[in-house]
Design an enzyme around this catalytic site. Structure first.
Site, PDB file in Angstrom:
ATOM      1  N   LYS A 236       0.835  -1.195   0.000  1.00  0.00           N
ATOM      2  CA  LYS A 236       0.000   0.000   0.000  1.00  0.00           C
ATOM      3  C   LYS A 236       0.877   1.254   0.000  1.00  0.00           C
ATOM      4  CE  LYS A 236      -3.702  -1.964   2.919  1.00  0.00           C
ATOM      5  NZ  LYS A 236      -4.850  -1.804   2.037  1.00  0.00           N
ATOM      6  N   ARG A 310     -10.115 -11.811   2.390  1.00  0.00           N
ATOM      7  CA  ARG A 310     -10.993 -12.877   1.878  1.00  0.00           C
ATOM      8  C   ARG A 310     -10.353 -14.254   2.044  1.00  0.00           C
ATOM      9  NH1 ARG A 310     -11.274  -9.979  -3.779  1.00  0.00           N
ATOM     10  NH2 ARG A 310     -11.099  -8.278  -2.279  1.00  0.00           N
TER      11      ARG A 310
END
Length: 463
Positions: A236, A310
């Site tokens: 990020k 996920r």
């Protein structure tokens, strides 16, 4: 860490009254005041606008306060009272045309401060809410507990510490807990283990169960507990890491829901699973294009290492579904796409069961903890196709990221299992009444209300 007003069962010292008024109450209230006080309130042009407060002077200083309720009071109407009332006195909110439970929630959540690492900035007033139900107290404590977890910096709350917090919660309520790590985690929960492999702080799963009566509905909660998310090799930018201590917000909300259920002693059986990991960069971290195994036996090609939540939930959902719960609900700070679609205040709800979705939506609307349902649009299923694995972890197209993530999770929920996925922000960007800037337990109260509803209906009505 938290600051609370007086609880309903705590008698205040000599206190001053707070009168809560709707617009139609003003004239009658003025008629009961002496002329100087009535003139003062008229001079202030008090119209009972929601959350407005006027302090009336008396011979010894302040004699009372009036709070405007507006036409439709809710918890936010009361959320600024801890700021607006002087702390030099104790206060009693007198009965009026409002729900005392909502008043208690608004005041308590508005008084919340995360002061673990500093001295409190200012003393808060003690406010007694007359006739506040115990239910409101338990909900407020659960929200504050969740906020504390989300607000704790990652160097003080890693995977172990998050699991510790869940284990301590289970112990307080007599729940049976176990922790899974090491070789058992690597073999039994391989996708979750891969997410945490890059960190020196080893991944763990905390499981606990509460309630044993097989005639009661089984509720299973799963939470994404990524204690810090660097993005992994798909790193990020620094600006996107500034709030990543909150990436365990899903686990914190799952624990908060569990705390409320157990404190309220709801007639359900409860199972909780939180995946406690840190997504870091190292020679042990998963890489883009790696192929991972999952607990369900499906293989996943890693399309982006920043789509790690996920993978954590995939193994948890597979495990949880094995017990055949009546309702399976997961919570996760899963996608930025959900925030693009709905903004920071409105969690996205996905569900494969309309009755479960309707219960959550109705509860959220009634209890001022809203959710918005988005579709599990099967036309996008092919976007998860992989040429070398059963599926990719991310879509081949740059659209509908929240929907695609939910479709990914659905592959790990067996047909016939009523399941809901809540994609939450778990954070307040700014301070508003009852919602200080920082960690937030979005969807907690809505979920507890929906579970209360399920627990109140008969077996035949559930089917």
């Amino acid at each position: 860490m938290t600051a609370h007003p007086s609880s309903p069962d705590t008698a205040p010292r000599a206190s001053l009254p707070v009168h809560a008024l709707r617009p139609e109450d003003i004239e009658s209230f003025l008629g009961g005041l002496d002329e100087p006080a009535a003139s003062y309130l008229r001079m202030k042009e008090f119209s009972a606008k929601a959350a407005s407060v006027v302090l009336l002077p008396g011979q010894s200083g302040i004699s009372l306060a009036v709070l405007g309720l507006g036409d439709h009071p809710d918890p936010s109407t009361f959320g600024d009272l801890p700021k607006q009332l002087p702390s030099s006195a104790d206060w009693t909110l007198l009965p009026g045309h409002y729900d005392p439970g909502e008043a208690y929630l608004g005041i308590t959540l508005g008084a919340y401060r995360f002061d673990r690492f500093r001295k409190p900035a200012a003393k808060l007033p003690r406010i007694l809410v007359q006739n506040a139900p115990d239910r409101a107290k338990h909900l407020a404590e659960a929200v504050c507990f969740t906020r504390d977890l989300v607000n704790t910096p990652a160097n003080h709350l890693g995977p172990k510490e998050l699991a510790d917090a869940g284990e301590a919660l289970a112990a307080r309520h007599g729940a049976r807990s176990r922790r899974i790590g090491g070789a058992e985690l690597a073999s039994g929960y391989p996708a979750l283990n891969a997410v945490g492999a890059g960190s020196e702080r080893k991944p763990e799963i905390l499981q606990f169960s509460w309630g044993e009566n097989p005639a009661l509905p089984l509720i299973s909660l799963c939470g994404k507990g990524v204690c810090f998310d660097s993005g992994g090799y798909d790193l990020k930018p620094s600006s996107a890491m500034l709030r990543m201590k909150k990436d365990m917000g899903g686990a914190a909300i799952a624990l908060g829901v569990a705390q409320a259920i157990m404190a309220l002693d709801l007639p359900v059986r409860l199972e909780v699973r939180i995946g406690c990991v840190e997504n870091s960069v190292s020679g042990h971290a998963m890489r883009p294009l790696d192929v991972l195994h999952t607990r369900a036996g499906l293989t996943v090609e890693v399309g982006n290492t920043d789509a790690e939540g996920r993978l954590v939930l995939a193994d948890l959902l597979t495990d949880a579904a094995g017990a055949k719960p009546d309702w399976l609900i997961d919570f996760a700070t899963l996608t930025g796409a959900a925030r693009v679609a709905l903004g920071p205040e409105l969690p996205a709800l996905f569900a494969n069961d309309d009755r479960l979705a309707d219960a959550l939506i109705a509860s959220g609307t009634a209890l001022h903890d809203p959710l918005w349902r988005l579709p599990l649009w099967h036309g996008y299923e092919s976007w998860l196709d992989s040429k070398i694995a059963d599926m990719n972890s991310v879509a081949s197209k740059p659209f509908s990221g929240a929907i695609v993530a939910a479709l990914f999770l659905q592959r790990f929920v067996p047909a016939g299992t009523a399941w809901a996925h809540i994609d939450t922000y778990a954070w307040n960007d700014t301070t508003t009444p009852g919602k200080p800037e920082g960690g937030e337990a979005q969807s907690l109260i809505a979920t507890v209300g929906a579970i209360e509803y399920l627990s109140s209906i008969s077996v035949s009505e559930r089917s």
